[in-house]
Scaffold this motif. Structure first.
Motif, mmCIF file in Angstrom:
data_model
loop_
_atom_site.group_PDB
_atom_site.id
_atom_site.type_symbol
_atom_site.label_atom_id
_atom_site.label_comp_id
_atom_site.label_asym_id
_atom_site.label_seq_id
_atom_site.Cartn_x
_atom_site.Cartn_y
_atom_site.Cartn_z
ATOM 1 N N PRO A 207 -10.081 1.913 -8.283
ATOM 2 C CA PRO A 207 -8.977 1.647 -7.039
ATOM 3 C C PRO A 207 -7.896 2.477 -7.248
ATOM 4 C CG PRO A 207 -9.245 -0.436 -8.146
ATOM 5 C CD PRO A 207 -9.361 0.139 -8.513
ATOM 6 N N SER A 208 -7.800 3.263 -6.020
ATOM 7 C CA SER A 208 -5.941 3.581 -6.202
ATOM 8 C C SER A 208 -5.343 2.650 -5.059
ATOM 9 C CB SER A 208 -6.528 5.053 -4.937
ATOM 10 O OG SER A 208 -5.168 5.350 -4.962
ATOM 11 N N THR A 209 -4.641 1.442 -6.665
ATOM 12 C CA THR A 209 -3.851 0.628 -6.660
ATOM 13 C C THR A 209 -1.904 0.952 -6.742
ATOM 14 O OG1 THR A 209 -5.788 -0.599 -6.706
ATOM 15 C CG2 THR A 209 -3.254 -0.931 -7.368
ATOM 16 N N ASN A 210 -1.628 0.222 -5.516
ATOM 17 C CA ASN A 210 0.005 0.863 -6.179
ATOM 18 C C ASN A 210 0.082 0.567 -7.892
ATOM 19 O OD1 ASN A 210 2.353 0.767 -6.520
ATOM 20 N ND2 ASN A 210 2.593 0.015 -4.007
ATOM 21 N N LEU A 211 0.867 1.880 -7.872
ATOM 22 C CA LEU A 211 1.025 2.437 -9.345
ATOM 23 C C LEU A 211 1.733 0.993 -10.009
ATOM 24 C CD1 LEU A 211 1.309 5.312 -9.575
ATOM 25 C CD2 LEU A 211 -0.810 4.630 -10.240
#
Length: 377
Positions: A207-211
Protein backbone atom coordinates in the motif's frame (compact mmCIF):
# COMPACT_ATOMS: atom_id res chain seq x y z
CA UNK A 1 8.81 -3.58 29.62
CA UNK A 2 7.97 -5.85 26.69
CA UNK A 3 4.39 -5.81 25.44
CA UNK A 4 2.24 -8.94 25.17
CA UNK A 5 2.64 -8.82 21.38
CA UNK A 6 6.44 -8.64 21.65
CA UNK A 7 6.50 -11.57 24.09
CA UNK A 8 4.34 -13.68 21.77
CA UNK A 9 6.57 -12.78 18.84
CA UNK A 10 9.70 -13.82 20.70
CA UNK A 11 8.06 -17.09 21.81
CA UNK A 12 7.11 -17.83 18.20
CA UNK A 13 10.66 -17.14 17.00
CA UNK A 14 12.06 -19.37 19.75
CA UNK A 15 9.77 -22.21 18.66
CA UNK A 16 10.84 -21.80 15.01
CA UNK A 17 14.47 -21.67 16.08
CA UNK A 18 14.08 -24.93 18.03
CA UNK A 19 12.96 -26.88 14.94
CA UNK A 20 15.28 -25.20 12.44
CA UNK A 21 18.24 -27.00 10.89
CA UNK A 22 20.20 -23.73 10.70
CA UNK A 23 23.43 -23.43 12.69
CA UNK A 24 23.39 -21.64 16.04
CA UNK A 25 22.32 -18.00 15.74
CA UNK A 26 25.79 -16.83 16.79
CA UNK A 27 27.74 -19.20 14.49
CA UNK A 28 28.31 -16.35 12.03
CA UNK A 29 29.75 -17.48 8.71
CA UNK A 30 32.71 -15.79 7.04
CA UNK A 31 31.71 -13.63 4.07
CA UNK A 32 34.07 -15.51 1.75
CA UNK A 33 33.25 -19.03 2.97
CA UNK A 34 32.45 -21.66 0.31
CA UNK A 35 28.84 -21.38 -0.83
CA UNK A 36 28.26 -17.79 0.21
CA UNK A 37 28.75 -16.64 -3.39
CA UNK A 38 28.59 -18.63 -6.63
CA UNK A 39 29.59 -16.62 -9.69
CA UNK A 40 28.35 -17.83 -13.10
CA UNK A 41 30.54 -17.54 -16.19
CA UNK A 42 28.01 -15.54 -18.24
CA UNK A 43 27.16 -12.93 -15.62
CA UNK A 44 29.04 -10.04 -17.20
CA UNK A 45 27.27 -10.54 -20.54
CA UNK A 46 23.87 -10.68 -18.85
CA UNK A 47 24.67 -7.66 -16.67
CA UNK A 48 25.54 -5.69 -19.79
CA UNK A 49 22.24 -6.75 -21.40
CA UNK A 50 20.37 -5.55 -18.30
CA UNK A 51 22.23 -2.24 -18.36
CA UNK A 52 21.34 -1.68 -22.01
CA UNK A 53 17.70 -2.59 -21.37
CA UNK A 54 17.48 -0.16 -18.47
CA UNK A 55 19.18 2.55 -20.52
CA UNK A 56 16.44 2.17 -23.12
CA UNK A 57 13.80 2.54 -20.40
CA UNK A 58 15.56 5.71 -19.27
CA UNK A 59 15.29 6.94 -22.86
CA UNK A 60 11.54 6.13 -22.84
CA UNK A 61 11.19 8.38 -19.79
CA UNK A 62 13.30 11.07 -21.41
CA UNK A 63 11.14 11.02 -24.54
CA UNK A 64 8.04 11.53 -22.37
CA UNK A 65 9.36 14.13 -19.93
CA UNK A 66 12.41 15.62 -21.66
CA UNK A 67 14.44 14.80 -18.56
CA UNK A 68 16.49 11.68 -17.83
CA UNK A 69 15.93 9.99 -14.48
CA UNK A 70 17.61 7.09 -12.74
CA UNK A 71 16.89 3.67 -14.23
CA UNK A 72 14.76 2.79 -11.16
CA UNK A 73 13.54 4.73 -8.10
CA UNK A 74 12.54 7.47 -10.51
CA UNK A 75 10.20 9.64 -8.44
CA UNK A 76 11.85 11.63 -5.63
CA UNK A 77 9.69 11.97 -2.51
CA UNK A 78 12.15 13.75 -0.25
CA UNK A 79 15.81 14.33 0.58
CA UNK A 80 17.11 14.68 4.12
CA UNK A 81 20.37 15.34 5.95
CA UNK A 82 21.24 14.09 9.42
CA UNK A 83 23.51 11.95 11.59
CA UNK A 84 24.30 8.26 12.08
CA UNK A 85 25.47 7.42 15.61
CA UNK A 86 27.08 4.05 16.36
CA UNK A 87 26.01 2.46 19.64
CA UNK A 88 28.33 3.14 22.57
CA UNK A 89 28.01 -0.41 23.93
CA UNK A 90 28.19 -2.19 20.58
CA UNK A 91 29.22 -5.87 20.98
CA UNK A 92 32.67 -6.74 19.64
CA UNK A 93 31.41 -8.93 16.77
CA UNK A 94 29.45 -5.96 15.38
CA UNK A 95 32.41 -3.57 15.42
CA UNK A 96 33.03 -3.87 11.69
CA UNK A 97 33.39 -1.42 8.83
CA UNK A 98 31.77 1.95 9.55
CA UNK A 99 30.55 0.54 12.87
CA UNK A 100 34.06 -0.33 14.10
CA UNK A 101 34.21 2.57 16.57
CA UNK A 102 31.47 2.62 19.25
CA UNK A 103 30.01 6.10 19.69
CA UNK A 104 31.28 7.30 16.31
CA UNK A 105 29.01 9.82 14.54
CA UNK A 106 28.76 10.36 10.78
CA UNK A 107 27.05 12.90 8.56
CA UNK A 108 24.38 11.21 6.44
CA UNK A 109 22.17 12.22 3.51
CA UNK A 110 19.25 10.14 2.22
CA UNK A 111 16.64 10.19 -0.52
CA UNK A 112 13.13 8.72 -0.35
CA UNK A 113 11.62 7.59 -3.66
CA UNK A 114 9.01 5.48 -5.42
CA UNK A 115 10.82 2.39 -6.74
CA UNK A 116 9.17 1.82 -10.19
CA UNK A 117 10.89 2.78 -13.44
CA UNK A 118 8.27 5.38 -14.41
CA UNK A 119 6.72 8.42 -12.77
CA UNK A 120 3.49 7.39 -11.08
CA UNK A 121 0.81 9.03 -8.95
CA UNK A 122 1.19 8.25 -5.28
CA UNK A 123 -2.17 6.45 -5.27
CA UNK A 124 -0.48 3.58 -7.11
CA UNK A 125 0.49 0.73 -4.82
CA UNK A 126 4.06 -0.46 -5.06
CA UNK A 127 7.52 -0.55 -3.55
CA UNK A 128 9.17 2.52 -2.02
CA UNK A 129 12.87 2.97 -1.50
CA UNK A 130 15.56 4.97 0.21
CA UNK A 131 19.21 5.52 -0.68
CA UNK A 132 21.73 6.73 1.88
CA UNK A 133 25.23 8.16 1.70
CA UNK A 134 27.45 8.08 4.81
CA UNK A 135 30.28 10.63 4.82
CA UNK A 136 33.74 10.57 6.39
CA UNK A 137 34.20 6.81 6.51
CA UNK A 138 37.60 5.22 7.06
CA UNK A 139 39.14 1.94 5.96
CA UNK A 140 40.19 -0.04 2.90
CA UNK A 141 38.14 0.97 -0.14
CA UNK A 142 36.76 -1.10 -2.97
CA UNK A 143 38.33 -0.35 -6.35
CA UNK A 144 35.69 2.26 -7.32
CA UNK A 145 35.93 4.13 -4.01
CA UNK A 146 36.59 7.87 -3.75
CA UNK A 147 40.02 7.88 -2.15
CA UNK A 148 40.07 11.64 -1.48
CA UNK A 149 36.69 11.77 0.31
CA UNK A 150 35.54 8.20 1.12
CA UNK A 151 31.81 7.55 1.53
CA UNK A 152 29.60 4.50 2.03
CA UNK A 153 26.31 4.06 0.16
CA UNK A 154 23.38 1.86 1.21
CA UNK A 155 20.16 1.15 -0.69
CA UNK A 156 16.86 0.18 0.93
CA UNK A 157 13.32 -0.85 -0.04
CA UNK A 158 10.16 -1.37 1.97
CA UNK A 159 10.21 -5.17 1.56
CA UNK A 160 12.79 -7.57 3.06
CA UNK A 161 13.25 -9.36 -0.30
CA UNK A 162 13.64 -8.37 -3.93
CA UNK A 163 11.47 -10.09 -6.51
CA UNK A 164 14.23 -9.85 -9.15
CA UNK A 165 15.86 -12.81 -7.35
CA UNK A 166 19.11 -13.16 -9.32
CA UNK A 167 20.76 -12.01 -12.53
CA UNK A 168 18.82 -14.42 -14.77
CA UNK A 169 15.42 -13.42 -13.41
CA UNK A 170 16.39 -9.75 -13.43
CA UNK A 171 17.20 -9.91 -17.15
CA UNK A 172 13.85 -11.56 -17.93
CA UNK A 173 11.86 -9.06 -15.88
CA UNK A 174 13.65 -5.98 -17.20
CA UNK A 175 13.14 -7.11 -20.80
CA UNK A 176 9.45 -7.70 -20.04
CA UNK A 177 9.11 -4.25 -18.46
CA UNK A 178 10.80 -2.60 -21.42
CA UNK A 179 8.63 -4.41 -23.94
CA UNK A 180 5.44 -3.24 -22.22
CA UNK A 181 6.74 0.05 -20.83
CA UNK A 182 3.79 2.02 -22.22
CA UNK A 183 1.20 -0.67 -21.56
CA UNK A 184 1.06 -1.44 -17.81
CA UNK A 185 -2.07 -3.57 -18.11
CA UNK A 186 -0.39 -5.96 -20.57
CA UNK A 187 2.72 -5.99 -18.38
CA UNK A 188 0.54 -6.98 -15.42
CA UNK A 189 -1.06 -9.82 -17.43
CA UNK A 190 2.28 -11.11 -18.74
CA UNK A 191 3.80 -11.02 -15.27
CA UNK A 192 0.82 -12.96 -13.87
CA UNK A 193 1.53 -15.76 -16.38
CA UNK A 194 5.03 -16.40 -15.04
CA UNK A 195 5.72 -19.39 -12.83
CA UNK A 196 7.00 -16.97 -10.17
CA UNK A 197 3.99 -14.66 -10.54
CA UNK A 198 3.26 -14.46 -6.81
CA UNK A 199 6.82 -13.32 -6.13
CA UNK A 200 6.88 -10.81 -9.00
CA UNK A 201 3.57 -9.16 -8.15
CA UNK A 202 3.93 -9.08 -4.34
CA UNK A 203 5.96 -5.84 -4.06
CA UNK A 204 3.46 -4.02 -6.28
CA UNK A 205 0.66 -4.79 -3.84
CA UNK A 206 2.34 -2.84 -1.04
CA UNK A 207 0.00 0.00 0.00
CA UNK A 208 0.98 3.62 -0.58
CA UNK A 209 1.56 4.41 3.08
CA UNK A 210 3.01 7.52 4.74
CA UNK A 211 6.75 7.12 4.24
CA UNK A 212 7.70 7.95 7.82
CA UNK A 213 5.99 4.76 9.06
CA UNK A 214 7.87 2.35 6.77
CA UNK A 215 10.57 -0.20 7.64
CA UNK A 216 13.38 -0.23 5.05
CA UNK A 217 15.58 -3.22 4.10
CA UNK A 218 18.75 -3.63 2.02
CA UNK A 219 17.13 -6.78 0.51
CA UNK A 220 20.42 -8.05 -0.94
CA UNK A 221 23.39 -9.18 1.12
CA UNK A 222 26.80 -7.63 1.64
CA UNK A 223 29.97 -8.21 3.57
CA UNK A 224 29.93 -7.04 7.16
CA UNK A 225 33.59 -7.13 8.11
CA UNK A 226 34.43 -10.75 8.86
CA UNK A 227 30.85 -11.89 8.19
CA UNK A 228 27.92 -11.19 5.84
CA UNK A 229 24.43 -9.87 6.39
CA UNK A 230 21.46 -7.59 5.71
CA UNK A 231 20.82 -4.12 7.19
CA UNK A 232 17.42 -2.60 7.93
CA UNK A 233 15.99 0.67 9.24
CA UNK A 234 13.08 0.65 11.71
CA UNK A 235 11.25 3.77 12.94
CA UNK A 236 12.49 4.71 16.41
CA UNK A 237 9.64 7.09 17.25
CA UNK A 238 6.08 5.96 18.06
CA UNK A 239 4.75 9.04 16.25
CA UNK A 240 6.27 7.66 13.04
CA UNK A 241 4.71 4.20 13.32
CA UNK A 242 1.34 5.76 14.12
CA UNK A 243 1.34 7.18 10.59
CA UNK A 244 1.02 3.64 9.16
CA UNK A 245 -2.74 4.14 8.99
CA UNK A 246 -2.29 7.01 6.49
CA UNK A 247 -2.64 5.63 2.97
CA UNK A 248 -3.02 7.68 -0.21
CA UNK A 249 -6.62 7.52 -1.45
CA UNK A 250 -8.02 8.09 -4.91
CA UNK A 251 -9.34 11.58 -4.22
CA UNK A 252 -6.12 12.86 -2.64
CA UNK A 253 -3.14 14.58 -4.23
CA UNK A 254 -1.04 12.46 -6.58
CA UNK A 255 1.94 13.98 -4.72
CA UNK A 256 0.66 13.11 -1.24
CA UNK A 257 3.73 11.14 -0.14
CA UNK A 258 6.18 14.01 -0.65
CA UNK A 259 3.67 16.44 0.85
CA UNK A 260 3.15 14.29 3.97
CA UNK A 261 6.89 13.73 4.35
CA UNK A 262 7.63 17.44 4.04
CA UNK A 263 4.92 18.36 6.55
CA UNK A 264 6.13 15.79 9.10
CA UNK A 265 9.82 16.66 8.79
CA UNK A 266 9.23 20.37 9.11
CA UNK A 267 7.62 19.76 12.49
CA UNK A 268 9.62 17.03 14.24
CA UNK A 269 12.11 15.12 12.10
CA UNK A 270 12.51 11.34 11.95
CA UNK A 271 14.80 8.74 13.49
CA UNK A 272 15.49 5.06 12.87
CA UNK A 273 17.13 2.16 14.63
CA UNK A 274 19.69 0.74 12.20
CA UNK A 275 19.89 -3.03 12.64
CA UNK A 276 21.70 -6.02 11.16
CA UNK A 277 20.99 -9.68 10.42
CA UNK A 278 24.09 -11.88 10.20
CA UNK A 279 24.11 -15.06 8.09
CA UNK A 280 25.18 -18.45 9.40
CA UNK A 281 24.46 -20.75 6.43
CA UNK A 282 23.91 -20.10 2.67
CA UNK A 283 21.04 -22.61 2.67
CA UNK A 284 19.13 -20.50 5.18
CA UNK A 285 20.66 -17.09 4.50
CA UNK A 286 21.52 -17.01 0.78
CA UNK A 287 23.18 -14.22 -1.14
CA UNK A 288 22.49 -15.59 -4.63
CA UNK A 289 18.70 -15.74 -4.22
CA UNK A 290 17.76 -12.28 -3.00
CA UNK A 291 14.06 -13.19 -2.98
CA UNK A 292 14.52 -15.30 0.17
CA UNK A 293 13.53 -13.49 3.37
CA UNK A 294 16.04 -14.30 6.09
CA UNK A 295 14.07 -15.73 9.00
CA UNK A 296 14.44 -13.62 12.14
CA UNK A 297 14.31 -16.84 14.17
CA UNK A 298 17.66 -17.94 12.69
CA UNK A 299 19.09 -14.49 11.88
CA UNK A 300 17.75 -12.11 14.54
CA UNK A 301 18.18 -8.36 14.10
CA UNK A 302 20.92 -6.75 16.19
CA UNK A 303 21.04 -2.99 16.76
CA UNK A 304 24.02 -1.09 15.34
CA UNK A 305 23.07 2.52 16.00
CA UNK A 306 20.64 5.37 15.55
CA UNK A 307 19.92 7.34 12.38
CA UNK A 308 18.45 10.81 12.98
CA UNK A 309 17.16 13.44 10.56
CA UNK A 310 16.20 16.65 12.41
CA UNK A 311 13.38 19.00 11.31
CA UNK A 312 14.09 20.39 7.82
CA UNK A 313 12.62 21.07 4.40
CA UNK A 314 12.76 17.67 2.72
CA UNK A 315 11.59 18.88 -0.69
CA UNK A 316 13.39 22.12 -1.46
CA UNK A 317 13.84 22.66 -5.22
CA UNK A 318 17.58 23.23 -4.83
CA UNK A 319 18.15 20.00 -2.90
CA UNK A 320 15.93 17.90 -5.17
CA UNK A 321 17.54 19.20 -8.37
CA UNK A 322 21.06 18.75 -6.98
CA UNK A 323 20.43 15.14 -5.96
CA UNK A 324 18.65 14.16 -9.17
CA UNK A 325 21.22 15.75 -11.48
CA UNK A 326 24.52 15.46 -9.62
CA UNK A 327 24.52 12.81 -6.87
CA UNK A 328 26.37 9.62 -7.73
CA UNK A 329 25.61 6.65 -5.49
CA UNK A 330 27.29 3.31 -6.02
CA UNK A 331 27.28 0.21 -3.77
CA UNK A 332 30.71 -0.62 -5.22
CA UNK A 333 32.21 2.74 -4.23
CA UNK A 334 32.50 2.19 -0.49
CA UNK A 335 34.53 0.17 1.99
CA UNK A 336 35.83 -3.34 1.30
CA UNK A 337 34.29 -4.23 4.69
CA UNK A 338 30.84 -3.70 3.12
CA UNK A 339 31.46 -5.34 -0.25
CA UNK A 340 28.15 -6.16 -2.04
CA UNK A 341 27.45 -9.90 -2.41
CA UNK A 342 25.30 -12.00 -4.74
CA UNK A 343 24.49 -11.66 -8.44
CA UNK A 344 21.91 -8.90 -7.86
CA UNK A 345 24.72 -6.80 -6.40
CA UNK A 346 27.35 -7.88 -8.90
CA UNK A 347 25.18 -6.71 -11.81
CA UNK A 348 24.83 -3.31 -10.11
CA UNK A 349 28.55 -2.75 -10.69
CA UNK A 350 27.76 -2.38 -14.41
CA UNK A 351 24.15 -1.18 -14.36
CA UNK A 352 24.48 1.72 -11.91
CA UNK A 353 27.44 3.30 -13.66
CA UNK A 354 25.86 3.07 -17.13
CA UNK A 355 22.60 4.49 -15.77
CA UNK A 356 24.49 7.46 -14.36
CA UNK A 357 26.37 8.00 -17.63
CA UNK A 358 23.12 7.90 -19.62
CA UNK A 359 21.50 10.40 -17.26
CA UNK A 360 24.43 12.79 -17.48
CA UNK A 361 24.57 12.54 -21.25
CA UNK A 362 20.87 13.23 -21.84
CA UNK A 363 20.63 16.02 -19.26
CA UNK A 364 24.01 17.58 -20.10
CA UNK A 365 24.87 17.43 -16.40
CA UNK A 366 27.72 15.99 -14.35
CA UNK A 367 27.29 13.50 -11.51
CA UNK A 368 30.05 12.96 -8.99
CA UNK A 369 30.71 11.10 -5.75
CA UNK A 370 29.94 13.97 -3.39
CA UNK A 371 32.45 13.81 -0.55
CA UNK A 372 30.93 16.25 1.95
CA UNK A 373 27.39 16.78 3.21
CA UNK A 374 28.02 20.54 2.94
CA UNK A 375 28.01 20.23 -0.85
CA UNK A 376 24.31 19.26 -0.73
CA UNK A 377 21.96 22.27 -0.55
Amino acid sequence: MASVTEKLSESYKAAKRAVSSAPSNDAYLAWDAPGVETVKLDEEVKAQAIAETMNRMQKHNFDKHRHAFRATHVKTQGIVKGKLSVLLDLPSHLRQGIFAEPGKTYDVAARYANEPVFLQPDQAAGPRGSSMKVFGVRGELLEDGNKSSPTQDFFFNNAPMIELTDIDTCLEIMQLREKHFDDPMTLKVKTALRTDAVKQTAPFLLPSTNLVSIDFYTQSAFRFGDFYGHIALFPADDAMTEKASEKVKSGQSSEALSEWLKEYLEKRGVKYHIKLQLGTDPAHHPTEDASVVWDEATAPYQTLGLLEFPPQNSFSPERRAFWEDHMLLDPWGGLAAHRPLGSINRLRKIVYRQSQQQRDRLNATKSWDVGSIDQIP
